[in-house]
Design a protein around this motif. Structure first.
Motif, mmCIF file in Angstrom:
data_model
loop_
_atom_site.group_PDB
_atom_site.id
_atom_site.type_symbol
_atom_site.label_atom_id
_atom_site.label_comp_id
_atom_site.label_asym_id
_atom_site.label_seq_id
_atom_site.Cartn_x
_atom_site.Cartn_y
_atom_site.Cartn_z
ATOM 1 N N MET A 1 0.760 -1.289 0.105
ATOM 2 C CA MET A 1 0.070 -0.100 -0.034
ATOM 3 C C MET A 1 0.822 1.164 0.020
ATOM 4 S SD MET A 1 -3.014 0.971 2.659
ATOM 5 C CE MET A 1 -2.618 2.433 3.608
ATOM 6 N N THR A 2 0.581 2.193 -0.901
ATOM 7 C CA THR A 2 1.353 3.412 -0.988
ATOM 8 C C THR A 2 0.681 4.497 -0.268
ATOM 9 O OG1 THR A 2 1.695 2.822 -3.439
ATOM 10 C CG2 THR A 2 2.066 5.061 -2.454
ATOM 11 N N THR A 3 1.526 5.073 0.462
ATOM 12 C CA THR A 3 0.979 6.124 1.575
ATOM 13 C C THR A 3 1.684 7.297 0.929
ATOM 14 O OG1 THR A 3 3.084 6.059 3.281
ATOM 15 C CG2 THR A 3 0.685 4.710 3.581
ATOM 16 N N SER A 4 0.648 8.430 0.908
ATOM 17 C CA SER A 4 1.154 9.815 0.332
ATOM 18 C C SER A 4 1.664 10.762 1.788
ATOM 19 C CB SER A 4 0.316 10.524 -0.311
ATOM 20 O OG SER A 4 -0.926 10.763 0.467
ATOM 21 N N VAL A 5 2.766 11.388 1.652
ATOM 22 C CA VAL A 5 2.906 12.271 2.865
ATOM 23 C C VAL A 5 2.730 13.506 2.675
ATOM 24 C CG1 VAL A 5 4.817 13.048 4.236
ATOM 25 C CG2 VAL A 5 4.954 10.665 3.607
ATOM 26 N N ALA A 6 1.828 14.322 3.493
ATOM 27 C CA ALA A 6 1.345 15.647 3.459
ATOM 28 C C ALA A 6 2.551 16.640 3.728
ATOM 29 C CB ALA A 6 0.270 16.072 3.836
ATOM 30 N N LYS A 7 3.041 17.343 3.173
ATOM 31 C CA LYS A 7 4.126 18.486 3.577
ATOM 32 C C LYS A 7 3.375 19.806 3.708
ATOM 33 C CE LYS A 7 7.961 15.830 2.163
ATOM 34 N NZ LYS A 7 9.427 15.889 1.406
ATOM 35 N N PRO A 8 3.750 20.435 4.648
ATOM 36 C CA PRO A 8 3.335 21.866 4.701
ATOM 37 C C PRO A 8 3.916 22.972 3.646
ATOM 38 C CG PRO A 8 4.571 21.460 6.677
ATOM 39 C CD PRO A 8 4.621 20.206 5.831
ATOM 40 N N MET A 9 2.786 23.639 3.130
ATOM 41 C CA MET A 9 3.328 24.692 2.363
ATOM 42 C C MET A 9 2.723 25.931 2.587
ATOM 43 S SD MET A 9 2.644 24.747 -1.857
ATOM 44 C CE MET A 9 3.710 23.724 -2.376
ATOM 45 N N SER A 10 3.453 27.208 2.681
ATOM 46 C CA SER A 10 2.937 28.381 2.948
ATOM 47 C C SER A 10 2.337 29.085 2.007
ATOM 48 C CB SER A 10 4.189 29.235 3.625
ATOM 49 O OG SER A 10 3.535 30.588 4.018
ATOM 50 N N VAL A 11 1.290 29.902 2.220
ATOM 51 C CA VAL A 11 0.573 30.744 0.943
ATOM 52 C C VAL A 11 0.246 31.834 1.664
ATOM 53 C CG1 VAL A 11 -1.359 30.893 -0.673
ATOM 54 C CG2 VAL A 11 -0.385 28.770 0.026
ATOM 55 N N LYS A 12 0.550 33.049 0.904
ATOM 56 C CA LYS A 12 0.265 34.410 1.624
ATOM 57 C C LYS A 12 -0.785 34.713 0.698
ATOM 58 C CE LYS A 12 4.770 35.476 3.077
ATOM 59 N NZ LYS A 12 6.107 36.274 3.131
ATOM 60 N N ILE A 13 -2.177 35.257 1.339
ATOM 61 C CA ILE A 13 -3.124 35.772 0.837
ATOM 62 C C ILE A 13 -3.616 37.162 1.430
ATOM 63 C CG2 ILE A 13 -4.141 33.538 -0.360
ATOM 64 C CD1 ILE A 13 -6.086 33.483 2.057
ATOM 65 N N ASP A 14 -4.289 38.034 0.457
ATOM 66 C CA ASP A 14 -4.481 39.047 1.021
ATOM 67 C C ASP A 14 -5.654 39.238 2.205
ATOM 68 O OD1 ASP A 14 -7.319 39.943 -0.493
ATOM 69 O OD2 ASP A 14 -5.834 39.114 -1.821
ATOM 70 N N LEU A 15 -5.807 40.182 2.855
ATOM 71 C CA LEU A 15 -6.776 40.116 4.141
ATOM 72 C C LEU A 15 -8.089 39.710 3.410
ATOM 73 C CD1 LEU A 15 -7.284 40.085 7.250
ATOM 74 C CD2 LEU A 15 -7.388 42.883 7.031
ATOM 75 N N GLU A 16 -8.372 40.488 2.520
ATOM 76 C CA GLU A 16 -9.996 40.521 2.111
ATOM 77 C C GLU A 16 -10.347 38.967 1.521
ATOM 78 O OE1 GLU A 16 -12.783 41.748 -1.718
ATOM 79 O OE2 GLU A 16 -10.843 42.763 -1.757
ATOM 80 N N THR A 17 -9.232 38.066 0.788
ATOM 81 C CA THR A 17 -9.593 36.759 0.370
ATOM 82 C C THR A 17 -9.552 36.122 1.528
ATOM 83 O OG1 THR A 17 -8.278 37.388 -1.548
ATOM 84 C CG2 THR A 17 -8.750 35.091 -1.095
ATOM 85 N N ARG A 18 -8.521 36.224 2.609
ATOM 86 C CA ARG A 18 -8.650 35.376 3.959
ATOM 87 C C ARG A 18 -9.876 35.445 4.393
ATOM 88 N NH1 ARG A 18 -3.935 34.214 7.883
ATOM 89 N NH2 ARG A 18 -5.258 33.312 9.587
#
Length: 96
Positions: free
Chosen positions: A1-18
């Motif tokens: 069985m293959t397991t996928s590893v999730a790795k964190p990634m940072s995304v910067k978004i403007d306040l309105e979109t957030r």
């Protein structure tokens, strides 16, 4: 069985979109994390499909340049009209 590893990634978004994302997450009863992952997955799938379509078009153009085989606009239009009407018809034959 293959397991996928999730790795964190940072995304910067403007306040309105957030803020919009947070409001939508509340309405949907989902976390903002889930909403962002879903949005990214949908975007990637759509763009992969778009790229596959583009590659198919480029291959069709190369095939046409190599062989000259084609159907006219009128032939294609008539075929598509029949399909739209529910008829199960074969595409018109290609010609030079």
């Amino acid at each position: 069985m293959t397991t996928s590893v999730a790795k964190p990634m940072s995304v910067k978004i403007d306040l309105e979109t957030r803020t919009r994302m947070e409001q939508l997450a509340v309405v949907r009863r989902r976390s903002t994390h889930w909403m962002m992952r879903e949005a990214i997955m949908q975007y990637v799938e759509r763009e992969e499909q778009r790229e596959a379509f583009r590659q198919d078009a480029l291959q069709a153009w190369d095939d046409y340049k190599a062989t000259g085989l084609h159907v006219t606009l009128e032939e294609a239009d008539a075929w598509l009209a029949k399909l739209e009407a529910g008829e199960d018809v074969e595409p018109p034959p290609c010609h030079v």
